[in-house]
Design a protein around this motif. Structure first.
Motif, mmCIF file in Angstrom:
data_model
loop_
_atom_site.group_PDB
_atom_site.id
_atom_site.type_symbol
_atom_site.label_atom_id
_atom_site.label_comp_id
_atom_site.label_asym_id
_atom_site.label_seq_id
_atom_site.Cartn_x
_atom_site.Cartn_y
_atom_site.Cartn_z
ATOM 1 N N VAL A 182 0.864 -1.173 0.000
ATOM 2 C CA VAL A 182 0.000 0.000 0.000
ATOM 3 C C VAL A 182 0.903 1.225 0.000
ATOM 4 N N PHE A 183 0.844 1.971 -1.089
ATOM 5 C CA PHE A 183 1.595 3.227 -1.144
ATOM 6 C C PHE A 183 0.809 4.243 -0.332
ATOM 7 N N ALA A 184 1.473 4.912 0.591
ATOM 8 C CA ALA A 184 0.804 5.872 1.466
ATOM 9 C C ALA A 184 1.757 7.013 1.782
ATOM 10 N N GLU B 100 4.650 13.079 -6.602
ATOM 11 C CA GLU B 100 5.697 12.222 -7.160
ATOM 12 C C GLU B 100 5.342 10.736 -7.024
ATOM 13 N N MET B 101 4.806 10.329 -5.866
ATOM 14 C CA MET B 101 4.449 8.930 -5.637
ATOM 15 C C MET B 101 3.312 8.495 -6.570
ATOM 16 N N MET B 102 2.307 9.371 -6.738
ATOM 17 C CA MET B 102 1.200 9.040 -7.638
ATOM 18 C C MET B 102 1.698 8.911 -9.077
ATOM 19 N N ASP B 103 2.557 9.827 -9.476
ATOM 20 C CA ASP B 103 3.086 9.796 -10.836
ATOM 21 C C ASP B 103 3.950 8.557 -11.071
ATOM 22 N N ARG B 104 4.837 8.283 -10.163
ATOM 23 C CA ARG B 104 5.766 7.150 -10.292
ATOM 24 C C ARG B 104 5.032 5.808 -10.342
ATOM 25 N N ASN B 105 3.921 5.693 -9.604
ATOM 26 C CA ASN B 105 3.201 4.427 -9.525
ATOM 27 C C ASN B 105 1.918 4.392 -10.346
ATOM 28 N N SER B 106 1.685 5.431 -11.133
ATOM 29 C CA SER B 106 0.494 5.524 -11.989
ATOM 30 C C SER B 106 -0.794 5.280 -11.209
ATOM 31 N N ILE B 107 -0.937 5.993 -10.100
ATOM 32 C CA ILE B 107 -2.147 5.897 -9.291
ATOM 33 C C ILE B 107 -2.729 7.292 -9.099
ATOM 34 N N SER B 108 -4.004 7.361 -8.822
ATOM 35 C CA SER B 108 -4.668 8.662 -8.742
ATOM 36 C C SER B 108 -5.052 9.075 -7.326
#
Length: 186
Positions: A74-76, A88-96
């Protein structure tokens, strides 16, 4: 089209934990008919076999749980981190969207929508010291790992994501995107 053998029907029924009487009731046939089909002493009509397969397929889908669909890690992010960390985390992991977790406790979420909406607010726009808490939305609902997927689907109709928690710890996350394979499999 694969037509299951009597042994395959019996094995699938047993794996799903369904008794012959329950299968018969749901399929609208007698328990003795189920027993004879499984024993291979009778060749069922296509309509009867179709009913049995539909019951087994429905039972199988209803046994899908949150733990089976969730993904990890879980990316948090934490609420006091700079907003750039979330972007940066959303962009790097392609999540919204991301859960916001402070000291192991979910306290909110941050989404692309919240960040984009903040562009209209000159207080936050291009402000280097902006923190995630300045853009944070209400947190994701939480469910236990054994929650049935039908309930998770209903929750996701009104939320970005669902956190799967056990013993007070985040175990995984489920988003609408994670449900697509379930639709394809049906």
């Amino acid at each position: 089209m694969h037509i299951p053998t009597s042994d395959e029907i019996k094995a699938r029924r047993e794996v799903l934990g369904i008794r012959q009487a329950e299968l018969a009731k749901r399929a609208g046939i007698s328990q003795s008919m189920v027993a004879r089909i499984e024993a291979g002493t009778v060749d069922p009509r296509v309509s009867t076999l179709t009913k049995i397969i539909e019951v087994l397929n429905t039972a199988e889908r209803s046994r899908v749980t949150a733990a089976m669909v969730m993904h990890t890690p879980v990316f948090a992010v934490g609420s006091t981190e700079p907003i750039g960390v979330a972007i940066e985390m959303m962009d790097r992991n392609s999540i919204s969207q991301l859960p916001v977790i402070d000291e192991g406790v979910p306290v909110g979420c941050i989404s692309e929508s919240a960040i984009v909406n903040a562009l209209d607010d000159p207080v936050h726009y291009r402000k280097e010291e902006s923190r995630i808490r300045d853009f944070m939305e209400s947190g994701f609902p939480t469910v236990p790992p054994d929650m049935d997927i039908e309930t998770v689907v209903r929750i996701l109709q009104h939320n970005h994501a669902v956190l799967v928690m056990e013993s007070g710890k985040v175990q995984g996350v489920i988003t609408k995107h994670d449900l697509i394979p379930l639709i394809v499999e049906r």
